[in-house]
Design a protein around this motif. Structure first.
Motif, PDB file in Angstrom:
ATOM      1  N   ASP A  28       0.762  -1.358   0.045  1.00 55.76           N
ATOM      2  CA  ASP A  28      -0.042  -0.094  -0.106  1.00 55.76           C
ATOM      3  C   ASP A  28       0.676   1.262  -0.076  1.00 55.76           C
ATOM      4  O   ASP A  28       0.522   2.253  -0.558  1.00 55.76           O
ATOM      5  N   ARG A  29       2.130   1.257   0.774  1.00 49.88           N
ATOM      6  CA  ARG A  29       2.731   2.615   0.827  1.00 49.88           C
ATOM      7  C   ARG A  29       4.132   2.237   0.738  1.00 49.88           C
ATOM      8  O   ARG A  29       4.774   1.098   1.210  1.00 49.88           O
ATOM      9  N   VAL A  30       5.037   3.081   0.013  1.00 50.08           N
ATOM     10  CA  VAL A  30       6.474   2.815  -0.126  1.00 50.08           C
ATOM     11  C   VAL A  30       7.233   4.182   0.268  1.00 50.08           C
ATOM     12  O   VAL A  30       6.623   5.107  -0.047  1.00 50.08           O
ATOM     13  N   PHE A  31       8.218   4.111   1.242  1.00 47.61           N
ATOM     14  CA  PHE A  31       8.654   5.465   1.942  1.00 47.61           C
ATOM     15  C   PHE A  31      10.136   5.206   1.564  1.00 47.61           C
ATOM     16  O   PHE A  31      10.736   4.213   2.088  1.00 47.61           O
ATOM     17  N   LEU A  32      10.637   6.177   0.996  1.00 48.80           N
ATOM     18  CA  LEU A  32      12.323   6.286   0.455  1.00 48.80           C
ATOM     19  C   LEU A  32      12.807   7.286   1.438  1.00 48.80           C
ATOM     20  O   LEU A  32      12.262   8.094   2.083  1.00 48.80           O
ATOM     21  N   HIS A  33      14.204   7.024   1.515  1.00 48.42           N
ATOM     22  CA  HIS A  33      14.939   8.258   1.896  1.00 48.42           C
ATOM     23  C   HIS A  33      16.180   8.342   1.201  1.00 48.42           C
ATOM     24  O   HIS A  33      16.583   7.663   0.096  1.00 48.42           O
ATOM     25  N   GLU A  34      17.070   9.680   1.440  1.00 47.40           N
ATOM     26  CA  GLU A  34      17.768   9.988   0.322  1.00 47.40           C
ATOM     27  C   GLU A  34      19.152   9.027   0.516  1.00 47.40           C
ATOM     28  O   GLU A  34      19.937   9.146  -0.569  1.00 47.40           O
ATOM     29  N   ARG A  35      19.310   8.269   1.364  1.00 52.51           N
ATOM     30  CA  ARG A  35      20.648   7.182   1.253  1.00 52.51           C
ATOM     31  C   ARG A  35      20.394   6.166   0.070  1.00 52.51           C
ATOM     32  O   ARG A  35      21.582   5.813  -0.370  1.00 52.51           O
ATOM     33  N   THR A  36      19.286   5.928   0.099  1.00 51.79           N
ATOM     34  CA  THR A  36      19.171   4.977  -1.141  1.00 51.79           C
ATOM     35  C   THR A  36      18.109   5.079  -2.060  1.00 51.79           C
ATOM     36  O   THR A  36      18.026   4.498  -3.306  1.00 51.79           O
ATOM     37  N   GLY A  37      17.137   6.056  -1.830  1.00 53.19           N
ATOM     38  CA  GLY A  37      16.134   6.320  -2.758  1.00 53.19           C
ATOM     39  C   GLY A  37      16.530   6.920  -4.039  1.00 53.19           C
ATOM     40  O   GLY A  37      15.932   6.391  -5.071  1.00 53.19           O
ATOM     41  N   PHE A  58       6.494   8.078  -1.045  1.00 54.80           N
ATOM     42  CA  PHE A  58       6.851   9.322  -0.322  1.00 54.80           C
ATOM     43  C   PHE A  58       8.222   8.917  -0.194  1.00 54.80           C
ATOM     44  O   PHE A  58       8.936   7.948  -0.051  1.00 54.80           O
ATOM     45  N   ALA A  59       9.035  10.325  -0.073  1.00 54.09           N
ATOM     46  CA  ALA A  59      10.475  10.141   0.389  1.00 54.09           C
ATOM     47  C   ALA A  59      10.774  11.462   1.199  1.00 54.09           C
ATOM     48  O   ALA A  59      10.027  12.335   1.442  1.00 54.09           O
ATOM     49  N   VAL A  60      11.932  11.059   1.894  1.00 54.14           N
ATOM     50  CA  VAL A  60      12.263  12.071   3.085  1.00 54.14           C
ATOM     51  C   VAL A  60      13.735  12.327   2.899  1.00 54.14           C
ATOM     52  O   VAL A  60      14.525  11.337   2.592  1.00 54.14           O
ATOM     53  N   MET A  61      14.075  13.457   3.307  1.00 50.68           N
ATOM     54  CA  MET A  61      15.671  13.683   3.682  1.00 50.68           C
ATOM     55  C   MET A  61      15.955  13.504   5.089  1.00 50.68           C
ATOM     56  O   MET A  61      15.511  14.431   5.782  1.00 50.68           O
ATOM     57  N   ASP A  62      16.582  12.507   5.480  1.00 47.06           N
ATOM     58  CA  ASP A  62      16.582  12.238   6.865  1.00 47.06           C
ATOM     59  C   ASP A  62      17.867  11.604   7.363  1.00 47.06           C
ATOM     60  O   ASP A  62      18.440  11.861   8.377  1.00 47.06           O
ATOM     61  N   HIS A  63      18.599  10.681   6.522  1.00 50.95           N
ATOM     62  CA  HIS A  63      19.655   9.705   7.009  1.00 50.95           C
ATOM     63  C   HIS A  63      21.010  10.414   6.847  1.00 50.95           C
ATOM     64  O   HIS A  63      21.887  10.302   7.742  1.00 50.95           O
TER      65      HIS A  63
END
Length: 460
Positions: A28-37, A58-63
């Motif tokens: 249902d949902r996929v969440f990416l981050h900047e380290r691998t997205g 969705f994606a976020v800058m967090d790692h």
């Protein structure tokens, strides 16, 4: 025979059986981050594959982002800026919602997903981060995956899985004052080993779990991965729906019959059952190089693996309390929500950390948490006590070559892992609750937060 909560979600999302006997599960949902997205999206574009439904990704800058005030795209991590700018460009090209570096809703992925109502009861949610299990606190089937699996989920809306076994961990009774969800999960891991949940989905249940607010439930589920479980989850209840009501991506109403079914049936059978007396749990602190190397703060170091004693410099039979520390850290996807900061600030209010502490930091779990804490004056309490007040991010929880602590420091930390070098070269990490971190910062050594609570009660 009835069904477990996990089985109900699994069966609802089972799209097909493969020839090898595994199951295609709808995601249902996929969440990416900047380290691998960026890498995942770049590979998809090179292969001519598009995101099946950008509205579910969705994606976020967090790692990799720095937590320093005034931060931007540049980072202390060599090459970090490239991860950030490439992720931004890839998300724009794919039409994915991105919580950017200084977006007002930016934060650690497992903090902002609930804040935004992206995770919901009964959904399947994946992210290339092992602590995705945090979101099982909402009755979701949420787990960490690899980058290639993220590509598959974005392109097809499914993942191929072998059905895991089920385990129920029941915490009976009531927690003592000063004991938290962090102490509960550390007690479980210490008693049953870091591999105790391998191959299982763990459902947390019992009186102590039902009494928790949603933020404490997230802490409990967060460290299911340190128990080697596929994920942890808790049946949703009125607290769950009250927390989600009105959030950006949550529905206006939770009146679908599906949500009313999201609990294990009374006659459901689990492959394994563990029962723990919650009233017997004490504040816990790790002493070695695995979360299973954990004892009550007033206990003595056991005779454990030789390498763990060598790395931490702690001998068997020595009391853990009183061990001098250099650094105190409050943050991470485990313990950086507003309730965590409130509890730590309550102990620190009107007090100052020991002069021997080289560095003390607070990293709120999201910019929303940061704003709320500042509105309540918590930032002033931390700063007055001697802590640095930072921006949101993951970079101080794990060492990626950027931000860090003085090499070789002994750290008391509200994070989730105490592996060798987890927080930097030679760093000796002791994981504990935010209260225990705060108490230890005040004492300059590992300390029992209940001692400071008793002082408050005596002067009240």
């Amino acid at each position: 025979m009835g069904h477990t909560l996990f089985e109900k979600i699994w069966e609802t999302h089972a799209a097909a059986q493969t020839a090898g006997g595994s199951t295609l599960i709808a995601i249902d949902r996929v969440f990416l981050h900047e380290r691998t997205g960026a890498a995942a999206l770049k590979r998809m574009a090179e292969m001519g594959r598009a995101v099946l439904d950008p509205g579910r990704v969705f994606a976020v800058m967090d790692h990799i982002v720095d937590t320093r005030p005034g931060r931007g795209d540049s980072t202390l991590m060599r090459g970090g800026e490239g991860f950030i700018t490439e992720t931004r460009a890839a998300c724009k090209a794919a039409g994915i919602t991105l919580f950017d570096v200084n977006d007002r809703d930016q934060g650690i992925v497992h903090v902002i997903s609930p804040e935004q109502g992206i995770v919901l009861p009964g959904v399947t949610l994946v992210a290339p981060d092992s602590h995705t299990c945090t979101q099982g606190a909402f009755g979701a089937l949420a787990w960490g995956i690899g980058s290639s699996e993220a590509e598959h989920a974005m392109v097809t809306g499914t993942l191929r899985l072998e059905q895991p076994k089920t385990m129920r961990v029941t915490f009976d009774g009531t927690l003592q004052s000063g004991v938290t969800a962090k102490d509960m999960i550390l007690t479980l891991i210490a008693a049953h080993g870091a591999g105790g949940g391998a191959g299982h989905v763990v459902e947390f249940a019992g009186e102590a779990v039902r009494a928790m607010d949603m933020e404490a439930r997230m802490t409990l589920c967060n460290m299911a991965t340190e128990f080697s479980a596929m994920t942890g989850l808790i049946a949703p209840d009125a607290k769950t729906y009250e927390y989600l009501a009105g959030r950006t991506y949550a529905p206006a109403h939770f009146d679908d019959p599906y949500w009313s079914r999201l609990k294990s049936d009374d006659d459901a059978a689990f492959d394994q059952e563990i029962v723990i007396d919650a009233s017997a749990i004490s504040p816990m602190v790790s002493w070695g190089t695995s979360p299973e190397h954990t004892i009550p703060v007033d206990g003595t170091v056991p005779n454990g693996p030789a390498r763990a004693h060598e790395y931490t410099g702690l001998d068997a039979g020595a009391p853990l309390a009183g061990t001098p520390i250099d650094v105190a850290f409050i943050g991470s996807c485990t313990n950086s929500r507003i309730s965590d900061l409130r509890r730590a600030a309550r102990l620190l209010d009107g007090r100052t950390i020991a002069p021997s502490i080289k560095k003390a930091m607070v990293v709120p779990g999201s910019l929303s948490v940061k704003r709320q804490a500042e509105a309540e004056g918590l930032d002033k309490v931390f700063i007055s006590a001697g802590f640095e007040w930072r921006m949101s991010g993951c970079s101080l929880c794990f060492y990626a070559g950027g931000e860090g602590f003085p090499e070789g420091s002994r750290t008391i930390s509200s994070t989730n892992r105490n592996f060798e070098g987890r927080q930097g070269p030679g760093i000796k990490t002791h994981i504990a609750s935010p209260e225990t971190v705060a108490a230890s910062a005040l004492a300059g050594a590992i300390a029992d937060p209940r001692d400071y609570m008793r002082q408050e009660e005596a002067t009240a």
